[in-house]
Design an enzyme around this catalytic site. Structure first.
Site, PDB file in Angstrom:
ATOM      1  N   ASN A 192       0.882  -1.174   0.000  1.00 11.72           N
ATOM      2  CA  ASN A 192       0.000   0.000   0.000  1.00 11.72           C
ATOM      3  C   ASN A 192       0.914   1.217   0.000  1.00 11.72           C
ATOM      4  O   ASN A 192       1.517   1.541   1.019  1.00 11.72           O
ATOM      5  CB  ASN A 192      -0.889  -0.030   1.258  1.00 11.72           C
TER       6      ASN A 192
ATOM      7  N   LYS B 135       0.232   4.245  -0.286  1.00 10.02           N
ATOM      8  CA  LYS B 135      -0.380   5.438   0.322  1.00 10.02           C
ATOM      9  C   LYS B 135      -0.107   6.659  -0.567  1.00 10.02           C
ATOM     10  O   LYS B 135      -0.062   6.535  -1.781  1.00 10.02           O
ATOM     11  CB  LYS B 135       0.117   5.598   1.759  1.00 10.02           C
TER      12      LYS B 135
ATOM     13  N   HIS C  13      -9.477   1.419   5.176  1.00 12.03           N
ATOM     14  CA  HIS C  13      -8.158   1.569   5.802  1.00 12.03           C
ATOM     15  C   HIS C  13      -8.275   2.520   6.993  1.00 12.03           C
ATOM     16  O   HIS C  13      -9.076   3.460   6.966  1.00 12.03           O
ATOM     17  CB  HIS C  13      -7.142   2.106   4.782  1.00 12.03           C
TER      18      HIS C  13
ATOM     19  N   GLU D 194      -6.539   4.894   7.924  1.00 13.73           N
ATOM     20  CA  GLU D 194      -6.346   6.319   7.608  1.00 13.73           C
ATOM     21  C   GLU D 194      -7.613   6.913   7.001  1.00 13.73           C
ATOM     22  O   GLU D 194      -7.909   8.090   7.200  1.00 13.73           O
ATOM     23  CB  GLU D 194      -5.119   6.474   6.694  1.00 13.73           C
TER      24      GLU D 194
ATOM     25  N   GLU E 189      -5.187  -4.723  10.674  1.00 16.13           N
ATOM     26  CA  GLU E 189      -4.155  -3.710  10.878  1.00 16.13           C
ATOM     27  C   GLU E 189      -4.427  -2.978  12.193  1.00 16.13           C
ATOM     28  O   GLU E 189      -5.223  -2.026  12.216  1.00 16.13           O
ATOM     29  CB  GLU E 189      -4.156  -2.703   9.724  1.00 16.13           C
TER      30      GLU E 189
ATOM     31  N   GLY F  15       2.821   2.328  10.810  1.00  9.28           N
ATOM     32  CA  GLY F  15       3.778   3.422  10.631  1.00  9.28           C
ATOM     33  C   GLY F  15       4.488   3.823  11.910  1.00  9.28           C
ATOM     34  O   GLY F  15       5.138   4.862  11.975  1.00  9.28           O
TER      35      GLY F  15
ATOM     36  N   SER G  65       3.702  -2.146  10.291  1.00  8.04           N
ATOM     37  CA  SER G  65       5.158  -2.225  10.474  1.00  8.04           C
ATOM     38  C   SER G  65       5.747  -3.593  10.121  1.00  8.04           C
ATOM     39  O   SER G  65       6.648  -4.079  10.799  1.00  8.04           O
ATOM     40  CB  SER G  65       5.534  -1.827  11.916  1.00  8.04           C
TER      41      SER G  65
HETATM   42  P1  13P Z   1       3.209   0.364   7.675  1.00  2.00           P
HETATM   43  O1  13P Z   1       3.694  -0.937   7.072  1.00  2.00           O
HETATM   44  O2  13P Z   1       3.956   1.567   7.182  1.00  2.00           O
HETATM   45  O3  13P Z   1       3.112   0.280   9.179  1.00  2.00           O
HETATM   46  O4  13P Z   1       1.692   0.571   7.136  1.00  2.00           O
HETATM   47  C1  13P Z   1       0.788  -0.466   7.246  1.00  2.00           C
HETATM   48  C2  13P Z   1      -0.423  -0.116   6.479  1.00  2.00           C
HETATM   49  O5  13P Z   1      -1.148   0.790   6.837  1.00  2.00           O
HETATM   50  C3  13P Z   1      -0.696  -0.882   5.248  1.00  2.00           C
HETATM   51  O6  13P Z   1      -1.971  -0.611   4.759  1.00  2.00           O
END
Ligand code: 13P
Length: 255
Positions: free
Chosen positions: A9, A11, A95, A97, A167, A173, A213
């Protein structure tokens, strides 16, 4: 056989040149195999160019979001048909976010999931608890709500094709990963819940990815858990060698 699914992803990252370069590296992954499906979800504006780079390969592509209406006056949105049109097989929905930064609720996520399924686009439905929810012992309740509301009205046939991404928000992150045991415990809960909503055959078919992560050095242990069927990878998917390390770990985990 159910394939592991390792998906990046990206982003709101990359530019035109780095998106194409990442896709090129992914296309030539030495570890992608019959047992491991790989995929990438670039920003909308680079989907066509990434699709062109990936053409002829087995790498799947997905959108990071969509709107549930088929077309019309919805400024700034894209439809399921548009994503299919540029070569997407998947779409990430719900997601954290989108839920916590953009304020999307379960009802909106559910409409999107149903619209994606109706169009033949496979949802990667993201679920997971905030840190305060975990600390308050609400992890299962939150995950149950995200899944039961997210899949409301989705038929058994369509559900079998859906991917769930667990997640935990506190692990995204942050460099903090759920321990393999913590991840598997929630994945087991999800598998059982899917069995209650549908049936055990459907639950067994559904791939449950872990996200938060995931890095080359923790991927093998995470991917070796009984109920972990892959990973949705943020930061580490932006570096071709790190992402390749995660794909290699998944290949090793499934023998
Ligand atoms: P990270 O791997 O940067 O923690 O992000 C995970 C994520 O949100 C994947 O959709």
């Amino acid at each position: 056989m159910k394939k592991m699914f390792i998906c990046g992803n990206w982003k709101m990252n990359t530019d035109r040149r780095s998106a194409i370069a990442l896709a090129e590296a992914l296309k030539s992954s030495p570890s992608a195999s019959h047992a491991v499906e790989t995929g990438a979800c670039p920003p909308f504006v680079y989907l066509s160019e990434v699709a062109e780079m990936l053409s002829g390969s087995d790498v799947s592509m997905g959108g990071q979001n969509m709107y549930f209406e088929p077309e019309g006056a919805f400024t700034g949105e894209v439809s399921a048909a548009m994503l299919l049109d540029v070569g997407c097989r998947y779409v990430i929905l719900g997601h954290s976010e989108r839920r916590h930064v953009m304020g999307e609720g379960d009802d909106l996520v559910n409409r999107k999931v149903r619209a994606a399924c109706a169009a033949g686009l496979l949802p990667i439905l993201c679920v997971g608890e905030l840190l305060e929810e975990r600390e308050a012992g609400q992890t299962e309740a939150v995950v149950e709500r995200h899944i039961s509301r997210g899949l409301e009205g989705v038929s058994r046939e369509d559900a079998g094709e859906v991917v769930i991404a667990y997640e935990p928000v506190w692990a995204i992150g942050t460099g903090k990963t759920a321990t393999p045991g913590q991840a598997n415990e929630v994945h087991l809960f999800i598998r059982d819940l899917l069995g209650r909503i549908y049936d055990s055959d459907t639950a067994a078919k559904i791939r449950i990815q872990y996200g938060g992560s995931v890095k080359p050095d923790n991927a093998l242990e995470l991917m070796s858990q009984s109920e972990v069927d892959g990973a949705l990878v943020g930061g580490a998917s932006l570096k071709a060698d790190a992402f390749e390390g995660i794909i290699a770990a998944a290949a090793e985990a499934c023998g």
